[in-house]
Design a protein around this motif. Structure first.
Motif, PDB file in Angstrom:
ATOM      1  N   GLU A  11      25.487   3.665  -7.272  1.00  0.00           N
ATOM      2  CA  GLU A  11      26.653   4.438  -7.704  1.00  0.00           C
ATOM      3  C   GLU A  11      26.245   5.886  -8.026  1.00  0.00           C
ATOM      4  O   GLU A  11      26.960   6.818  -7.684  1.00  0.00           O
ATOM      5  CB  GLU A  11      27.281   3.784  -8.931  1.00  0.00           C
ATOM      6  CG  GLU A  11      28.735   4.134  -9.075  1.00  0.00           C
ATOM      7  CD  GLU A  11      29.468   3.176  -9.996  1.00  0.00           C
ATOM      8  OE1 GLU A  11      30.439   3.606 -10.591  1.00  0.00           O
ATOM      9  OE2 GLU A  11      29.047   2.008 -10.117  1.00  0.00           O
ATOM     10  N   LEU A  12      25.075   6.023  -8.652  1.00  0.00           N
ATOM     11  CA  LEU A  12      24.585   7.362  -8.999  1.00  0.00           C
ATOM     12  C   LEU A  12      24.351   8.181  -7.728  1.00  0.00           C
ATOM     13  O   LEU A  12      24.707   9.355  -7.653  1.00  0.00           O
ATOM     14  CB  LEU A  12      23.273   7.231  -9.790  1.00  0.00           C
ATOM     15  CG  LEU A  12      22.625   8.522 -10.287  1.00  0.00           C
ATOM     16  CD1 LEU A  12      23.491   9.156 -11.373  1.00  0.00           C
ATOM     17  CD2 LEU A  12      21.236   8.255 -10.839  1.00  0.00           C
ATOM     18  N   TYR A  71      27.105  10.091  -6.174  1.00  0.00           N
ATOM     19  CA  TYR A  71      27.447  11.372  -6.795  1.00  0.00           C
ATOM     20  C   TYR A  71      26.388  12.434  -6.499  1.00  0.00           C
ATOM     21  O   TYR A  71      26.704  13.585  -6.306  1.00  0.00           O
ATOM     22  CB  TYR A  71      27.520  11.236  -8.318  1.00  0.00           C
ATOM     23  CG  TYR A  71      28.584  10.325  -8.827  1.00  0.00           C
ATOM     24  CD1 TYR A  71      29.924  10.546  -8.530  1.00  0.00           C
ATOM     25  CD2 TYR A  71      28.263   9.252  -9.646  1.00  0.00           C
ATOM     26  CE1 TYR A  71      30.904   9.696  -9.013  1.00  0.00           C
ATOM     27  CE2 TYR A  71      29.234   8.407 -10.137  1.00  0.00           C
ATOM     28  CZ  TYR A  71      30.543   8.630  -9.820  1.00  0.00           C
ATOM     29  OH  TYR A  71      31.506   7.801 -10.298  1.00  0.00           O
ATOM     30  N   THR A  72      25.129  12.009  -6.526  1.00  0.00           N
ATOM     31  CA  THR A  72      24.051  13.003  -6.544  1.00  0.00           C
ATOM     32  C   THR A  72      23.362  13.210  -5.196  1.00  0.00           C
ATOM     33  O   THR A  72      22.665  14.197  -5.010  1.00  0.00           O
ATOM     34  CB  THR A  72      22.949  12.576  -7.543  1.00  0.00           C
ATOM     35  OG1 THR A  72      22.473  11.296  -7.143  1.00  0.00           O
ATOM     36  CG2 THR A  72      23.456  12.515  -8.952  1.00  0.00           C
ATOM     37  N   VAL A  81      21.129  13.344 -13.136  1.00  0.00           N
ATOM     38  CA  VAL A  81      22.497  12.852 -12.910  1.00  0.00           C
ATOM     39  C   VAL A  81      23.389  13.925 -12.277  1.00  0.00           C
ATOM     40  O   VAL A  81      24.531  13.666 -11.945  1.00  0.00           O
ATOM     41  CB  VAL A  81      23.158  12.342 -14.210  1.00  0.00           C
ATOM     42  CG1 VAL A  81      22.482  11.110 -14.722  1.00  0.00           C
ATOM     43  CG2 VAL A  81      23.188  13.417 -15.268  1.00  0.00           C
ATOM     44  N   THR A  82      22.850  15.143 -12.130  1.00  0.00           N
ATOM     45  CA  THR A  82      23.635  16.198 -11.481  1.00  0.00           C
ATOM     46  C   THR A  82      23.407  16.141  -9.973  1.00  0.00           C
ATOM     47  O   THR A  82      22.486  15.476  -9.507  1.00  0.00           O
ATOM     48  CB  THR A  82      23.174  17.584 -11.965  1.00  0.00           C
ATOM     49  OG1 THR A  82      21.767  17.629 -11.873  1.00  0.00           O
ATOM     50  CG2 THR A  82      23.606  17.856 -13.373  1.00  0.00           C
ATOM     51  N   ASP A  83      24.223  16.879  -9.224  1.00  0.00           N
ATOM     52  CA  ASP A  83      24.044  16.918  -7.775  1.00  0.00           C
ATOM     53  C   ASP A  83      22.649  17.446  -7.466  1.00  0.00           C
ATOM     54  O   ASP A  83      22.118  18.279  -8.203  1.00  0.00           O
ATOM     55  CB  ASP A  83      25.081  17.851  -7.129  1.00  0.00           C
ATOM     56  CG  ASP A  83      26.477  17.283  -7.299  1.00  0.00           C
ATOM     57  OD1 ASP A  83      26.575  16.073  -7.546  1.00  0.00           O
ATOM     58  OD2 ASP A  83      27.442  18.052  -7.229  1.00  0.00           O
ATOM     59  N   ARG A  88      19.041  17.972 -20.317  1.00  0.00           N
ATOM     60  CA  ARG A  88      20.019  16.936 -20.657  1.00  0.00           C
ATOM     61  C   ARG A  88      20.567  16.220 -19.423  1.00  0.00           C
ATOM     62  O   ARG A  88      21.475  15.413 -19.533  1.00  0.00           O
ATOM     63  CB  ARG A  88      21.164  17.538 -21.467  1.00  0.00           C
ATOM     64  CG  ARG A  88      20.753  17.930 -22.870  1.00  0.00           C
ATOM     65  CD  ARG A  88      21.846  18.722 -23.530  1.00  0.00           C
ATOM     66  NE  ARG A  88      23.033  17.913 -23.768  1.00  0.00           N
ATOM     67  CZ  ARG A  88      23.287  17.280 -24.895  1.00  0.00           C
ATOM     68  NH1 ARG A  88      22.447  17.362 -25.885  1.00  0.00           N
ATOM     69  NH2 ARG A  88      24.382  16.583 -25.042  1.00  0.00           N
ATOM     70  N   ASP A  99      17.296   9.725 -19.889  1.00  0.00           N
ATOM     71  CA  ASP A  99      17.848  10.028 -21.208  1.00  0.00           C
ATOM     72  C   ASP A  99      19.202   9.362 -21.420  1.00  0.00           C
ATOM     73  O   ASP A  99      19.598   9.072 -22.542  1.00  0.00           O
ATOM     74  CB  ASP A  99      17.970  11.544 -21.392  1.00  0.00           C
ATOM     75  CG  ASP A  99      16.602  12.189 -21.592  1.00  0.00           C
ATOM     76  OD1 ASP A  99      15.649  11.440 -21.873  1.00  0.00           O
ATOM     77  OD2 ASP A  99      16.492  13.407 -21.445  1.00  0.00           O
ATOM     78  N   LYS A 100      19.920   9.164 -20.313  1.00  0.00           N
ATOM     79  CA  LYS A 100      21.234   8.506 -20.414  1.00  0.00           C
ATOM     80  C   LYS A 100      21.070   6.998 -20.636  1.00  0.00           C
ATOM     81  O   LYS A 100      21.976   6.325 -21.100  1.00  0.00           O
ATOM     82  CB  LYS A 100      22.075   8.730 -19.150  1.00  0.00           C
ATOM     83  CG  LYS A 100      22.080  10.142 -18.619  1.00  0.00           C
ATOM     84  CD  LYS A 100      22.778  11.099 -19.539  1.00  0.00           C
ATOM     85  CE  LYS A 100      22.578  12.539 -19.096  1.00  0.00           C
ATOM     86  NZ  LYS A 100      22.967  13.506 -20.109  1.00  0.00           N
ATOM     87  N   LEU A 101      19.914   6.492 -20.245  1.00  0.00           N
ATOM     88  CA  LEU A 101      19.696   5.041 -20.360  1.00  0.00           C
ATOM     89  C   LEU A 101      18.814   4.684 -21.555  1.00  0.00           C
ATOM     90  O   LEU A 101      18.525   3.520 -21.785  1.00  0.00           O
ATOM     91  CB  LEU A 101      19.033   4.511 -19.079  1.00  0.00           C
ATOM     92  CG  LEU A 101      19.717   4.834 -17.750  1.00  0.00           C
ATOM     93  CD1 LEU A 101      18.894   4.305 -16.590  1.00  0.00           C
ATOM     94  CD2 LEU A 101      21.107   4.233 -17.687  1.00  0.00           C
TER      95      LEU A 101
END
Lengths: 237, 180
Positions: free
Chosen positions: B30-31, B34-35, B90-92, B101, B106-108
């Motif tokens: 899924e990630l 997006y990226t 998590v960004t493109d 950030r 860090d999100k997990l």
């Protein structure tokens, strides 16, 4: 099953000694005269179905205490138990049972609340998307709103909904009510008391707000420079 | 009795780890949507250049050419970076991160995800990409060595496996341990 939802026994944070020469629990100052902070011998027990407040000035050690619980590596001496089991023996199972609401808890800011919940909720064994959406509605925040565009209060509401949706046994809330509007703050505590109603979970939250300390907390622990100087039932004056 | 219990615990742990890897792969899928829109292009481009440079047998490196260095740089730095990039932030992929950030881990961090499994799953993606590149690289290196020098030697195979598999795997591991 243990009557205590959470127990801390003589918890002291560990700091590396000068030149990294092993971990020394009694060190008050780091290398080269740099002052380091540490928690010292924190002990308390929180029974099921109660809210405990951690109170202290900025820098007293509230966030450090939450970090000790949430960190994958054990960076403290002593023991912390969740439902009678050591939290670091099986840390992943412990995280599965813990809902963390904090500024430190980062989510994907470019995605919507619902996308975040769908992507990150899968790591929990019992994440309920419907419950999440219900909580978001109750908090009056749209699930379709991008996280980066949310105010601090809305982010806390999202985090609360995310935490509730995986039905944790222990909620850890670091300054959750700071920046929250007074109207929602009342509702926020109503939600917490509803969560506690079945008596199967416990809440530890840190706060500065006097009114909350007086009316909402069952137990209060006062932290001063990393020491728990007082812990007991909250008796309103 | 104790052995039986230990076996049961080991079995449960294995099942738990397998389930966590499955969840991480689903999350990554899924990630990536997006990226990684054009991120898949870059490793392909670098691999094409690396395979081109593999046409020169390693025995000719002594003549003063710096091509083994270029190969090592491309395969050891850029290929793992490009393969892992859609999963690390998590960004493109081509969006410049404004701060730290954006790191996926860090999100997990406060979710039931172990760092060991997180790294192991991502190393799996890298290995899945690199073993095919290594096979192709070994083939190209041996064929051109046979054509140029009349024979392919073990050093050609060792060189191709070293720069196309071991160096990038080590670089990827360091990248994940330090920044991922």
């Amino acid at each position: 099953m243990s009557d205590m939802i959470f127990e801390a026994r003589q918890v002291s944070s560990l700091r590396r000694g000068v030149f990294g020469a092993g971990q020394v629990s009694s060190l008050r100052r780091g290398g080269f005269g740099k002052k380091t902070f540490k928690l010292e011998e924190i002990s308390f027990r929180l029974p099921r179905g109660y809210i405990m407040g951690l109170i202290g000035k900025n820098g007293a050690g509230k966030t450090s205490f939450f970090d000790c619980i949430m960190d994958e590596k054990k960076r403290y001496s002593g023991e912390m138990l969740l439902e009678g089991r050591s939290i670091h023996e099986n840390h992943l199972q412990m995280l599965d049972k813990t809902g963390f609401v904090s500024e430190k808890n980062e989510f994907m800011e470019l995605r919507t609340a619902a996308q975040n919940a769908r992507m990150l909720g899968r790591f929990y064994s019992s994440f309920d998307m419907e419950l999440f959406k219900g909580m978001m509605e109750r908090c009056r925040v749209s699930s379709g709103k991008t996280l980066g565009k949310m105010s601090r209060g809305e982010t806390v509401k999202f985090q609360l909904a995310f935490a509730v949706a995986h039905r944790p046994k222990l909620y850890l809330m670091d300054e959750a009510t700071a920046g929250m509007d007074p109207v929602f703050r009342i509702d926020f505590y109503r939600i917490l008391h509803e969560l506690l109603k079945d008596g199967d979970c416990g809440i530890i939250l840190s706060t500065h707000i006097d009114e909350e300390i007086e009316k909402q907390l069952d137990y209060v622990g006062i932290l001063e420079e990393g020491r728990l100087v007082s812990f007991g039932e909250n008796v309103p004056v | 009795m104790i052995r039986e219990k230990e076996r049961q615990i080991r079995q449960e742990t294995r099942e738990e780890q397998a389930q966590q890897r499955r969840r991480l792969r689903e999350f990554d899928k899924e990630l990536f949507s997006y990226t990684g829109q054009i991120a898949w292009l870059l490793p392909g481009l670098f691999s094409f250049v690396v395979l081109g440079l593999m046409c020169i047998p390693v025995q000719e490196a002594g003549s003063g050419d710096s091509y083994p260095g270029i190969v090592t740089f491309l395969s050891g730095v850029w290929i793992p970076f490009c393969v892992l990039q859609p999963y690390v932030n998590v960004t493109d992929t081509f969006e410049r991160p404004k701060n730290n950030r954006n790191r996926t881990y860090d999100k997990l961090k406060y979710l039931p995800v172990s760092r060991k499994q997180y790294i192991s799953v991502r190393m799996g993606y890298l290995f899945r990409y690199l073993w095919k590149l290594t096979l192709a690289g070994v083939a190209v290196q041996c064929i051109f060595a046979a054509v140029d020098l009349g024979r392919a030697e073990p050093v050609n195979v060792v060189y191709a496996v070293g720069v196309l598999l071991f160096v990038p795997m080590a670089a990827g591991w360091i990248q994940l341990r330090t920044g991922g």
